[in-house]
Design a protein around this motif. Sequence first.
Motif, short mmCIF file in Angstrom:
data_model
loop_
_atom_site.label_atom_id
_atom_site.label_comp_id
_atom_site.label_asym_id
_atom_site.label_seq_id
_atom_site.Cartn_x
_atom_site.Cartn_y
_atom_site.Cartn_z
N GLN A 24 0.99 -1.13 -0.49
CA GLN A 24 -0.04 -0.01 -0.29
C GLN A 24 1.03 1.27 0.08
N PHE A 39 3.17 14.73 -1.47
CA PHE A 39 1.83 14.23 -0.73
C PHE A 39 2.19 12.99 0.17
N VAL A 43 0.49 12.97 3.91
CA VAL A 43 -0.10 11.64 4.80
C VAL A 43 0.36 11.63 5.78
N LEU A 46 -0.12 13.38 8.73
CA LEU A 46 -1.62 13.22 9.11
C LEU A 46 -1.97 12.08 10.30
N GLU A 50 -2.74 11.86 13.68
CA GLU A 50 -4.32 11.02 14.23
C GLU A 50 -3.77 9.84 14.91
N GLN A 79 -10.43 2.73 13.41
CA GLN A 79 -9.58 3.84 13.09
C GLN A 79 -8.15 3.58 12.91
N SER A 85 -3.54 0.63 7.48
CA SER A 85 -3.33 -0.48 6.33
C SER A 85 -3.43 0.72 5.16
N SER A 86 -3.84 2.29 5.77
CA SER A 86 -4.27 2.72 4.71
C SER A 86 -2.77 3.43 3.76
N ASP B 24 -14.18 10.25 9.00
CA ASP B 24 -13.55 10.76 10.38
C ASP B 24 -12.35 10.74 10.18
N ASP B 25 -11.89 9.74 9.18
CA ASP B 25 -9.60 9.94 8.92
C ASP B 25 -9.15 10.47 8.08
N VAL B 26 -8.53 11.58 8.31
CA VAL B 26 -8.18 12.27 7.94
C VAL B 26 -7.05 11.80 7.12
N THR B 27 -6.24 10.92 7.37
CA THR B 27 -4.98 9.71 7.28
C THR B 27 -5.68 9.42 5.57
N CYS B 28 -6.66 8.74 5.67
CA CYS B 28 -7.62 7.86 5.32
C CYS B 28 -8.40 9.02 3.39
N ARG B 30 -7.34 11.52 3.09
CA ARG B 30 -6.41 12.51 2.24
C ARG B 30 -5.67 11.80 1.30
N ILE B 31 -5.65 10.16 1.25
CA ILE B 31 -5.33 9.36 0.63
C ILE B 31 -6.33 9.51 -0.23
N GLN B 34 -6.29 11.48 -3.15
CA GLN B 34 -5.80 11.72 -3.95
C GLN B 34 -6.11 11.08 -5.22
N PRO B 119 -7.19 -1.40 3.86
CA PRO B 119 -6.97 0.06 2.40
C PRO B 119 -7.73 -0.41 1.54
#
Lengths: 152, 654
Positions: A24, A39, A43, A46, A50, A79, A85-86, B24-28, B30-31, B34, B119
């Motif tokens: 990922q 980017f 990320v 962020l 978080e 979350q 994972s993201s 609510d998860d800003v990381t996700c 943002r991804i 994009q 993901p």
Amino acid sequence: MLGLGACNLEVDMNRLIELLFHQQFMQLQHLQDESSPNFVYEVVTLYFRESEKLLRNLRALLWDRESTDYKKMGIHLNQMMGSSSSIGAKRVRNICAAFRSASEHGNWIGCIQSLEVLEHEYYYLKNKLHEFLQIEQQRVIAVGRTIHLSRQ
Amino acid sequence: MMKSGMGCGGDQFPAGLRVLVVDDDVTCLRILDQMLQKCSYRVTVCSRASRALSLLRERKDGFDVVISDVYMPDMDGFKLLELVGLEMDLPVIMMSADGSTNAVMKGIKHGACDYLIKPVRMEELKNIWQHVVRKKWNENKELENSCSLEDSEQQRRVIDEAEYASSVNDGTDSTWRSQKKKRDAKEDDDGELDSEDPSASKKPRVVWSVELHQQFVNAVNQLGIDKAVPKKILELMNVPGLTRENVASHLQKFRLYLKRLSGVSHPSSFYSPLEPNSKVDSLGRLDFPMLNAAGQISPQTIAAFRAELIGRPSDSLLLPPVDQQVFLQSSEGPKFVPFEHRVPVGQPILKCQSNLSNQHLHSSSSLEDSSPSFPAWSSNHPDMSGCASSLEAVSSMRNGNIPVQMVQPFPMQPKSQHAINVQPSCLVTPSQSLHSFQAGSIHIPVNSNSTAPLSQTLANHHARKSSVCVTEGYNTDNSNMVLGYSHPLSQSNNGTTVMVQVSDEDIKGVGMSNAHSMSGAISSSISAASGHADCNNHWQVQNSLVNIGYSNKMPGFARNLHNHVFESKLGTLPEQGAGRNLGFIGKGTCIPSQSAGDDIESSTTDMRQTSACTFDNTEIVKQELGFDFLDDFTSGNSVLSHFPQNGFAGVLSK
């Protein structure tokens, strides 16, 4: 000389990525383009912000064994799983999963242990990511210079 | 809806798709932002569900698809999903790191069109446009039907529509749309621009905020879901500015929603999540224009009806009043929608009667004496719904039907009429009311009656989703229901004659609109014929043209017809069991299309079994039946697909 440096750095970086991240993360890198040159950095920043918030919340939730809100904990962990994972932090994600199952069972001890493992893993990841970002920055600079030089 | 998005997209279609991402998860977030941008979508991100909801409300038609996280602090993703489903008809994709079967099932139950597990990968996002197209496509199927109903003046236009429909049908028949998404989407766009724009521009709709909805839910809970009627809910909610209509239409949506949730254990559960959306959509978009149209068209329709009815000495007097009354109702269509469920309760309905009571009582009492009028109306009904006759006509028919129906089993309940009124608002699935009608005639507990249409709707929707043939089959089915109904009434000659006339008329005048209407008309007349042996001949003579078309070109229909005939028969004689039904099927084959009769046998067997076994619980029966239909029709596809859709139109216009 500088070009060679960039190459080495890249090799280092790839090894690091393989060590720590899921595919990922590669995808994140691919997403970085001219329209958003920062980017990955963005990320990752962020994510740090978080995650630390979540870790704080988790710890607060586990503060009192009697009044632990496992449901809320589950949501936080979900979350954290999602964001980890993201960005491809699979180890963090897996620990979150274990943590969550502990919380689902109302296993306070298990939660505490998981939290410690999670924090450990998270900070390890954070250090590595910092490292990576620095290398990345150097690489960008180096590549930029190389291009710059070669153009001249 | 996709005017600016897909419409302008032109050749590079998925590009420009307007996506709203809520997480609510800003990381996700943002991804995802994009990633979606990489897919050339137009992305709006939002980290709060409540904000997303207000965005969606502000900019109706501003998004094509919503991607929402499941767990959000301010509002559960499912809640958002529910509200989006209730208020606007958008495909909603849920996503979560939680990929457990339970979570995914919950998402599907709530109506999510997809569930992504984090993901989320780029490949998945690249493909989300399919949900938009799918939804569009399904909507359009309904729009076709309802558009054709919308305005009797549009009958001229109907022929174009028939062509349009048939071209779409052709595409879908063979490939099941997956290959043709792009093309269909474009067509759909074009088709929708005409029909949707006017309605989209004006919508003085109540915004059902979370709080308001909660109030509503509280009121409903307080009353009990079965006993909740808009008026009482309105009283309980005590919100200024809120009208009974608003509550009524919301109540209906809410019931659909509940239905969907509870439907999981039933066979049709897999399809159910899809259904409410379209329903909601129809409510949202179609109601208003149709009601408007009602104002313009009603005189003509009335005139038409009168003309049709003139032949009958006894009924002619009665029906016009019903008609008019119905018009009154139809102008307030949505108001009555919620009553659908009301009926089952069988409560003293008279008090809620409102404006209708006088006339209704009057008409119903008179109708009671002359049962023949019922068949007439009912036969009318399928035709109208199937065909391109005006909306009012349909709604009025329904209303007319219902009072009658209700009057019979429950002379005390003029209110039951409302039950059917539900249908007008669901104009998309016009034929439903028939089912309920039939149910009533069978003397099944009213309760089941009310649920039946719902499940039918489900079936109907699935049918639409799966293929065009299904839609046609559905209409057929409805009209056959009429048969079931007319049977117990022990139809008098009078009634049957009327039936024949009506169907005839429709076939000639309106029936050309498209294949659907064709099937409706034919089947209705057939049902009349099969119901009464002596009339059969009569009918055939009159409709010989249709018969030919039917037997030659519509094996699929015939097939459906048989099934449904069978089913309706079952309904009338639940205790008889399989043997009787088989016999009936045999009878059914006498109907022009014998060829199809054999094909049907296998599927009918299933049907018979399910329905026979569970007949005491009508709801289940209905659902299972619906399910069976679906199977039937899909399997029937192969048969039908041999015959170009144009064939139907051609036969009709002959």
